[in-house]
Motif scaffolding. Structure first.
Motif, short mmCIF file in Angstrom:
data_model
loop_
_atom_site.label_atom_id
_atom_site.label_comp_id
_atom_site.label_asym_id
_atom_site.label_seq_id
_atom_site.Cartn_x
_atom_site.Cartn_y
_atom_site.Cartn_z
N MET A 93 5.49 7.69 -5.25
CA MET A 93 6.09 6.80 -6.14
C MET A 93 7.07 5.84 -5.52
O MET A 93 6.95 4.72 -5.73
CB MET A 93 6.52 7.79 -7.12
N GLU A 94 7.83 6.46 -4.59
CA GLU A 94 8.73 5.47 -3.94
C GLU A 94 8.09 4.43 -3.02
O GLU A 94 8.57 3.40 -3.06
CB GLU A 94 9.74 6.42 -3.21
N THR A 95 7.21 4.98 -2.33
CA THR A 95 6.20 3.76 -1.46
C THR A 95 5.76 2.86 -2.60
O THR A 95 5.89 1.75 -1.97
CB THR A 95 5.21 4.90 -0.87
N LEU A 96 5.08 3.05 -3.42
CA LEU A 96 4.80 2.07 -4.41
C LEU A 96 5.95 1.06 -4.80
O LEU A 96 5.77 -0.04 -4.80
CB LEU A 96 4.23 2.72 -5.76
N ILE A 97 7.19 1.75 -5.26
CA ILE A 97 8.29 0.87 -5.51
C ILE A 97 8.46 0.11 -4.58
O ILE A 97 9.03 -1.35 -4.79
CB ILE A 97 9.48 1.78 -5.99
N ILE A 98 8.78 0.49 -3.23
CA ILE A 98 9.11 -0.04 -2.14
C ILE A 98 8.06 -1.37 -1.92
O ILE A 98 8.45 -2.49 -1.65
CB ILE A 98 9.12 0.52 -0.87
N LEU A 99 6.76 -1.28 -1.88
CA LEU A 99 5.80 -2.17 -1.50
C LEU A 99 5.83 -3.29 -2.81
O LEU A 99 5.60 -4.49 -2.58
CB LEU A 99 4.64 -1.43 -1.48
N THR A 100 5.98 -2.79 -3.94
CA THR A 100 6.08 -3.69 -5.03
C THR A 100 7.21 -4.87 -4.86
O THR A 100 7.14 -5.88 -5.21
CB THR A 100 6.18 -2.94 -6.49
N ALA A 101 8.38 -4.09 -4.44
CA ALA A 101 9.59 -4.76 -4.35
C ALA A 101 9.45 -5.88 -3.19
O ALA A 101 9.89 -7.10 -3.26
CB ALA A 101 10.89 -4.00 -4.17
N ILE A 102 8.71 -5.58 -2.10
CA ILE A 102 8.55 -6.34 -0.97
C ILE A 102 7.58 -7.68 -1.45
O ILE A 102 8.01 -8.76 -1.12
CB ILE A 102 8.10 -5.68 0.16
N SER A 103 6.59 -6.99 -2.21
CA SER A 103 5.48 -8.11 -2.42
C SER A 103 6.22 -9.32 -3.34
O SER A 103 6.01 -10.13 -3.35
CB SER A 103 4.21 -7.44 -2.86
N ALA A 104 7.09 -8.70 -4.46
CA ALA A 104 7.65 -9.58 -5.40
C ALA A 104 8.79 -10.38 -4.94
O ALA A 104 8.49 -11.61 -5.01
CB ALA A 104 8.33 -8.45 -6.50
N PHE A 105 9.39 -9.82 -3.82
CA PHE A 105 10.23 -10.62 -3.15
C PHE A 105 9.48 -11.79 -2.33
O PHE A 105 9.98 -13.02 -2.33
CB PHE A 105 11.31 -9.79 -1.99
N ILE A 106 8.66 -11.45 -1.37
CA ILE A 106 8.06 -12.54 -0.60
C ILE A 106 7.35 -13.58 -1.51
O ILE A 106 7.32 -14.63 -1.34
CB ILE A 106 6.98 -11.85 0.34
N SER A 107 6.66 -13.25 -2.59
CA SER A 107 6.02 -14.13 -3.23
C SER A 107 6.80 -15.07 -4.05
O SER A 107 6.42 -16.24 -4.32
CB SER A 107 4.95 -13.23 -4.45
N THR A 108 7.87 -14.49 -4.54
CA THR A 108 9.12 -15.39 -5.30
C THR A 108 10.02 -16.28 -4.39
O THR A 108 10.80 -17.16 -4.77
CB THR A 108 9.63 -14.93 -6.27
N ASN A 109 10.03 -15.75 -2.90
CA ASN A 109 10.97 -16.56 -2.09
C ASN A 109 10.31 -17.32 -0.69
O ASN A 109 11.11 -17.61 -0.04
CB ASN A 109 11.96 -15.37 -1.85
N LEU A 110 9.25 -17.53 -0.87
CA LEU A 110 8.56 -18.25 -0.03
C LEU A 110 9.21 -19.53 0.37
O LEU A 110 9.50 -20.17 1.43
CB LEU A 110 7.01 -18.34 0.18
N ASP A 111 9.40 -20.42 -0.74
CA ASP A 111 9.98 -21.91 -0.56
C ASP A 111 11.65 -21.56 -0.25
O ASP A 111 11.97 -22.51 0.48
CB ASP A 111 9.91 -22.33 -2.00
N ASP A 112 12.27 -20.34 -0.35
CA ASP A 112 13.68 -20.34 0.06
C ASP A 112 13.74 -20.08 1.36
O ASP A 112 14.58 -20.69 2.06
CB ASP A 112 13.96 -19.02 -0.75
#
Length: 195
Positions: free
Chosen positions: A1-20
């Motif tokens: 479960m924690e692995t899923l949260i970590i992967l979700t957090a990383i993918s959410a960050f990357i997808s919303t911060n590429l322009d940054d």
């Protein structure tokens, strides 16, 4: 479960911060910005976005998104001000170089923070519903991952500017590019909210 949260957090960050990543590179390339001001400003702005995301889930039902998009005027104003700063002479009457950082103090860090916040519309749009479905531990773990990723992003932006192949070009022209990047970001934020 924690692995899923970590992967979700990383993918959410990357997808919303590429322009940054490119915005950070432009800030690092501008000689008026110290690296610590860029890093601290990015962290400050991102912490505000994290806090707003956890609280603003309910605000979206009160404040229309097109009104929130008016915040796009902030990077436009920063960009226009930066354009005028390009035209100012860099030497005083005595011929010695003026250190603009001395006169602007914490404004540099706050400029980076404001741009991070205002450019965070997509972050809010993703983080609010993501956070709404999490329990407190998952929310805490996601916030920690996001803060680690901000550090990674700052490191990558700094390395991009200091790359032997393209770093000199970014350093030489980054301060000319930054005003236009800010203006475009502001226009995109405004247009996203109204169209």
């Amino acid at each position: 479960m924690e692995t899923l949260i970590i992967l979700t957090a990383i993918s959410a960050f990357i997808s919303t911060n590429l322009d940054d990543l490119f915005i950070l590179a432009a800030f690092f390339a501008n000689p008026e910005f110290k690296a610590k001001d860029v890093v601290l400003g990015q962290y400050l702005g991102f912490i505000v976005l994290l806090t707003a995301s956890s609280l603003a889930y309910f605000a979206q039902f009160i404040i229309p998104s097109n009104w929130i998009s008016l915040l796009g005027f902030i990077p436009i104003i920063i960009g226009i001000r930066s354009l005028f700063d390009l035209k100012k002479p860099e030497t005083g009457d005595s011929g010695e170089k003026i250190n603009f950082r001395k006169y602007k103090g914490g404004q540099m860090m706050l400029s980076v923070a404001l741009v991070t916040i205002v450019n965070g519309g997509d972050n809010l749009g993703v983080y609010m519903p993501l956070f709404a479905g999490m329990d407190p531990f998952d929310l805490f773990l996601t916030a920690i991952i996001f803060l680690i990723m901000v550090g990674v992003w700052c490191f990558l932006g700094f390395k991009l500017v200091n790359n032997r192949v393209i770093g000199n070009k970014i350093k030489n022209y980054g301060h000319y590019i930054l005003p236009f990047v800010m203006i475009v970001i502001g226009l995109v934020i405004l247009l996203r909210g109204w169209f």
